[in-house]
Write a protein that holds these residues in place. Structure first.
Motif, PDB file in Angstrom:
ATOM      1  N   TYR A  81       0.851  -1.198   0.000  1.00  7.87           N
ATOM      2  CA  TYR A  81       0.000   0.000   0.000  1.00  7.87           C
ATOM      3  C   TYR A  81       0.882   1.243   0.000  1.00  7.87           C
ATOM      4  CZ  TYR A  81      -3.466   3.438   1.493  1.00  7.87           C
ATOM      5  OH  TYR A  81      -4.294   4.540   1.563  1.00  7.87           O
ATOM      6  N   VAL A  82       0.548   2.188  -0.884  1.00  7.10           N
ATOM      7  CA  VAL A  82       1.335   3.423  -0.962  1.00  7.10           C
ATOM      8  C   VAL A  82       0.637   4.508  -0.143  1.00  7.10           C
ATOM      9  CG1 VAL A  82       2.445   5.098  -2.452  1.00  7.10           C
ATOM     10  CG2 VAL A  82       2.086   2.760  -3.269  1.00  7.10           C
ATOM     11  N   SER A  83       1.351   5.008   0.843  1.00  6.07           N
ATOM     12  CA  SER A  83       0.774   5.983   1.764  1.00  6.07           C
ATOM     13  C   SER A  83       1.657   7.242   1.805  1.00  6.07           C
ATOM     14  CB  SER A  83       0.619   5.319   3.138  1.00  6.07           C
ATOM     15  OG  SER A  83      -0.133   6.148   3.978  1.00  6.07           O
ATOM     16  N   ILE A  84       1.424   8.085   2.768  1.00  7.28           N
ATOM     17  CA  ILE A  84       2.053   9.413   2.766  1.00  7.28           C
ATOM     18  C   ILE A  84       2.744   9.681   4.106  1.00  7.28           C
ATOM     19  CG2 ILE A  84       1.649  11.891   2.429  1.00  7.28           C
ATOM     20  CD1 ILE A  84      -0.921  11.153   0.909  1.00  7.28           C
ATOM     21  N   VAL A  85       3.936  10.223   4.043  1.00  3.16           N
ATOM     22  CA  VAL A  85       4.715  10.540   5.253  1.00  3.16           C
ATOM     23  C   VAL A  85       3.952  11.565   6.110  1.00  3.16           C
ATOM     24  CG1 VAL A  85       6.811  11.715   6.064  1.00  3.16           C
ATOM     25  CG2 VAL A  85       6.955  10.030   4.200  1.00  3.16           C
ATOM     26  N   GLY A  86       3.879  11.285   7.389  1.00  2.00           N
ATOM     27  CA  GLY A  86       3.358  12.259   8.349  1.00  2.00           C
ATOM     28  C   GLY A  86       1.849  12.251   8.539  1.00  2.00           C
ATOM     29  N   ILE A  87       1.162  11.280   7.912  1.00  2.00           N
ATOM     30  CA  ILE A  87      -0.311  11.325   7.998  1.00  2.00           C
ATOM     31  C   ILE A  87      -0.839  11.103   9.415  1.00  2.00           C
ATOM     32  CG2 ILE A  87      -0.783  10.738   5.585  1.00  2.00           C
ATOM     33  CD1 ILE A  87      -1.281   7.859   6.511  1.00  2.00           C
ATOM     34  N   ASP A  88       0.001  10.533  10.272  1.00  2.00           N
ATOM     35  CA  ASP A  88      -0.418  10.321  11.658  1.00  2.00           C
ATOM     36  C   ASP A  88      -0.237  11.585  12.499  1.00  2.00           C
ATOM     37  OD1 ASP A  88       2.287   9.967  11.048  1.00  2.00           O
ATOM     38  OD2 ASP A  88       2.661   8.696  12.796  1.00  2.00           O
ATOM     39  N   ARG A  89       0.387  12.623  11.919  1.00  2.00           N
ATOM     40  CA  ARG A  89       0.650  13.845  12.701  1.00  2.00           C
ATOM     41  C   ARG A  89      -0.048  15.072  12.127  1.00  2.00           C
ATOM     42  NH1 ARG A  89       6.847  14.720  13.430  1.00  2.00           N
ATOM     43  NH2 ARG A  89       6.199  15.879  15.257  1.00  2.00           N
ATOM     44  N   ILE A  90      -0.695  14.917  10.980  1.00  2.00           N
ATOM     45  CA  ILE A  90      -1.287  16.083  10.309  1.00  2.00           C
ATOM     46  C   ILE A  90      -2.796  15.841  10.161  1.00  2.00           C
ATOM     47  CG2 ILE A  90      -1.216  17.554   8.243  1.00  2.00           C
ATOM     48  CD1 ILE A  90       1.622  16.448   7.705  1.00  2.00           C
ATOM     49  N   PRO A  91      -3.623  16.659  10.824  1.00  2.00           N
ATOM     50  CA  PRO A  91      -5.066  16.353  10.852  1.00  2.00           C
ATOM     51  C   PRO A  91      -5.820  16.828   9.606  1.00  2.00           C
ATOM     52  CG  PRO A  91      -4.586  18.223  12.273  1.00  2.00           C
ATOM     53  CD  PRO A  91      -3.266  17.785  11.706  1.00  2.00           C
ATOM     54  N   PHE A  92      -5.235  16.605   8.437  1.00  2.00           N
ATOM     55  CA  PHE A  92      -5.823  16.979   7.152  1.00  2.00           C
ATOM     56  C   PHE A  92      -6.777  15.848   6.749  1.00  2.00           C
ATOM     57  CE2 PHE A  92      -4.598  17.129   2.391  1.00  2.00           C
ATOM     58  CZ  PHE A  92      -5.582  18.042   2.091  1.00  2.00           C
ATOM     59  N   ARG A  93      -7.953  16.226   6.194  1.00  2.00           N
ATOM     60  CA  ARG A  93      -8.997  15.221   5.940  1.00  2.00           C
ATOM     61  C   ARG A  93      -8.497  14.068   5.063  1.00  2.00           C
ATOM     62  NH1 ARG A  93     -14.276  15.993   2.824  1.00  2.00           N
ATOM     63  NH2 ARG A  93     -13.548  18.113   2.496  1.00  2.00           N
ATOM     64  N   TYR A  94      -7.773  14.393   3.988  1.00  2.00           N
ATOM     65  CA  TYR A  94      -7.270  13.327   3.108  1.00  2.00           C
ATOM     66  C   TYR A  94      -6.336  12.388   3.879  1.00  2.00           C
ATOM     67  CZ  TYR A  94      -4.948  11.075  -0.890  1.00  2.00           C
ATOM     68  OH  TYR A  94      -4.437  10.148  -1.782  1.00  2.00           O
ATOM     69  N   TYR A  95      -5.505  12.978   4.741  1.00  2.00           N
ATOM     70  CA  TYR A  95      -4.531  12.172   5.471  1.00  2.00           C
ATOM     71  C   TYR A  95      -5.223  11.288   6.519  1.00  2.00           C
ATOM     72  CZ  TYR A  95      -0.843  15.063   3.366  1.00  2.00           C
ATOM     73  OH  TYR A  95       0.013  15.690   2.500  1.00  2.00           O
ATOM     74  N   ARG A  96      -6.285  11.824   7.118  1.00  2.00           N
ATOM     75  CA  ARG A  96      -7.026  10.988   8.089  1.00  2.00           C
ATOM     76  C   ARG A  96      -7.601   9.765   7.397  1.00  2.00           C
ATOM     77  NH1 ARG A  96      -9.789  15.644  11.838  1.00  2.00           N
ATOM     78  NH2 ARG A  96      -8.178  15.533  13.416  1.00  2.00           N
ATOM     79  N   ASN A  97      -8.099   9.954   6.180  1.00  2.00           N
ATOM     80  CA  ASN A  97      -8.641   8.816   5.429  1.00  2.00           C
ATOM     81  C   ASN A  97      -7.532   7.823   5.066  1.00  2.00           C
ATOM     82  OD1 ASN A  97     -11.417   9.402   5.442  1.00  2.00           O
ATOM     83  ND2 ASN A  97     -11.146  10.944   3.846  1.00  2.00           N
ATOM     84  N   LYS A  98      -6.359   8.349   4.677  1.00  2.00           N
ATOM     85  CA  LYS A  98      -5.239   7.454   4.348  1.00  2.00           C
ATOM     86  C   LYS A  98      -4.808   6.671   5.594  1.00  2.00           C
ATOM     87  CE  LYS A  98      -2.812   7.400   1.070  1.00  2.00           C
ATOM     88  NZ  LYS A  98      -2.787   6.604  -0.187  1.00  2.00           N
ATOM     89  N   LEU A  99      -4.789   7.360   6.743  1.00  2.00           N
ATOM     90  CA  LEU A  99      -4.402   6.693   7.988  1.00  2.00           C
ATOM     91  C   LEU A  99      -5.379   5.563   8.322  1.00  2.00           C
ATOM     92  CD1 LEU A  99      -2.319   6.882  10.310  1.00  2.00           C
ATOM     93  CD2 LEU A  99      -3.907   8.400  11.493  1.00  2.00           C
ATOM     94  N   ALA A 100      -6.674   5.834   8.103  1.00  2.00           N
ATOM     95  CA  ALA A 100      -7.685   4.800   8.356  1.00  2.00           C
ATOM     96  C   ALA A 100      -7.468   3.607   7.412  1.00  2.00           C
ATOM     97  CB  ALA A 100      -9.082   5.379   8.183  1.00  2.00           C
ATOM     98  N   CYS A 101      -7.048   3.883   6.173  1.00  2.00           N
ATOM     99  CA  CYS A 101      -6.756   2.786   5.228  1.00  2.00           C
ATOM    100  C   CYS A 101      -5.588   1.943   5.741  1.00  2.00           C
ATOM    101  CB  CYS A 101      -6.392   3.339   3.846  1.00  2.00           C
ATOM    102  SG  CYS A 101      -7.758   4.134   3.008  1.00  2.00           S
ATOM    103  N   GLU A 102      -4.540   2.624   6.192  1.00  2.00           N
ATOM    104  CA  GLU A 102      -3.388   1.894   6.748  1.00  2.00           C
ATOM    105  C   GLU A 102      -3.856   0.985   7.890  1.00  2.00           C
ATOM    106  OE1 GLU A 102      -0.392   4.506   8.245  1.00  2.00           O
ATOM    107  OE2 GLU A 102       0.405   5.028   6.276  1.00  2.00           O
ATOM    108  N   GLN A 103      -4.704   1.557   8.778  1.00  2.00           N
ATOM    109  CA  GLN A 103      -5.150   0.785   9.949  1.00  2.00           C
ATOM    110  C   GLN A 103      -5.923  -0.459   9.527  1.00  2.00           C
ATOM    111  OE1 GLN A 103      -6.963   4.016  12.053  1.00  2.00           O
ATOM    112  NE2 GLN A 103      -5.097   4.495  13.182  1.00  2.00           N
ATOM    113  N   ARG A 104      -6.791  -0.301   8.503  1.00  2.00           N
ATOM    114  CA  ARG A 104      -7.572  -1.453   8.016  1.00  2.00           C
ATOM    115  C   ARG A 104      -6.630  -2.547   7.521  1.00  2.00           C
ATOM    116  NH1 ARG A 104     -12.703   1.026   8.733  1.00  2.00           N
ATOM    117  NH2 ARG A 104     -13.975  -0.322   7.408  1.00  2.00           N
TER     118      ARG A 104
END
Ligand SMILES: NC(=O)c1ccc[n+]([C@@H]2O[C@H](COP(=O)([O-])OP(=O)(O)OC[C@H]3O[C@@H](n4cnc5c(N)ncnc54)[C@H](OP(=O)(O)O)[C@@H]3O)[C@@H](O)[C@H]2O)c1
Length: 256
Positions: free
Chosen positions: A95-118
């Protein structure tokens, strides 16, 4: 040699992942919603065609995303990929994700973080690669901004842009290898402010003429602090200035 399915294999990153895997002698299936754009027609939102495309593959690279709508369907899309990966019994879901998504409360990043968690919580062997912003994404934004006479921009935001092609090489290597869980982050060669990026860009391109746009709030603070960068993993080699010199067309234009 293995058989791979690449979701997002028609995108800026995914296209190069497909090329790299094919150069490695692998059989590669490309999922796309658009008939003729890939090898398999499928929609991760509805699920149509996905199980068929994934049937019998050794590994899946999941590089599809609905970034233009802030990833608002990305979790559902990722669930579809996880189910198909489990059905096919793949040895690796990359899965290709984005650096820092766990520290930046941007809507797109929150969705990416949820994908990682799944993916992490699934039983599917997996590898998650977080990369920094692509040169192509910054260039696309600057080419769009350049259509206005003057553009207010958050010039103090920090970025560590990287060539999508270099991320693609890494993603393809990881997909072929054993599942790692989280792979090391992957960033470009330099951390630069947006002002510095634009100054370099304007050595070659006349636009944009940018003025500072002060932005309040936690998201802006995170980008100013560079939470989206990984200076300890400056693994990309193509500099922003070398990329900017050759960038003439918007790499994302076809998708706008
Ligand atoms: N851009 C960056 O700076 C950056 C940085 C780090 C990580 N990433 C991550 O890297 C990945 C690729 O980014 P990108 O910029 O290369 O993306 P992109 O060019 O915008 O491509 C998006 C891809 O997603 C596919 N897609 C979207 N919705 C779909 C659906 N419902 N069913 C099937 N396919 C669907 C599209 O395929 P069709 O239109 O052909 O159906 C397209 O190939 C994303 O996960 C992104 O978060 C990007």
């Amino acid at each position: 040699m293995g058989t791979f399915l690449v979701t997002g294999g028609t995108g800026v990153l995914g296209r190069v992942i497909v090329e790299r895997l094919r150069e490695g002698g692998h059989e590669v299936r490309v999922l796309s919603r658009r008939a003729g754009a890939g090898t398999h027609v499928g929609d991760l939102e509805s699920g149509a065609g996905v199980v068929e495309a994934a049937s019998g593959v050794d590994a899946i690279v999941h590089a599809a995303s609905n970034s233009r709508r802030f990833g608002n369907t990305d979790v559902a899309q990722t669930d579809t990929v996880i189910r198909a990966a489990a059905d096919a019994g793949v040895g690796n879901l990359a899965y290709v994700s984005i650096v820092g998504i766990d520290r930046i409360p941007f809507r797109y990043y929150r969705n990416k973080l949820a994908c990682e968690q799944r993916i992490v919580e699934s039983d599917v062997p997996h590898t998650i690669l977080r990369a920094t912003q692509f040169h192509e994404l910054i260039a696309s934004a600057l080419l769009v901004a350049g259509r206005l006479p003057i553009t207010p921009l958050p010039l103090d935001f920090r970025f560590q842009p990287v060539a999508a092609a270099e991320v693609a090489v890494r993603a393809a290597e990881l997909a072929v290898g054993s599942p790692l869980g989280f792979a090391p982050d992957f960033g470009g060669p330099q951390v630069l402010t947006l002002r510095e990026l634009i100054d370099i860009w304007r050595q070659v391109h006349p636009h944009p003429r940018a003025v500072p746009m002060p932005l309040p709030g936690r998201i802006a603070k995170s980008f100013r602090a560079g939470f989206n960068t990984c200076p300890d993993h400056a693994d990309g080699t193509l500099s922003w200035s070398d990329y900017a010199r050759t960038a003439t067309v918007d790499p994302y234009a076809a998708r706008k």
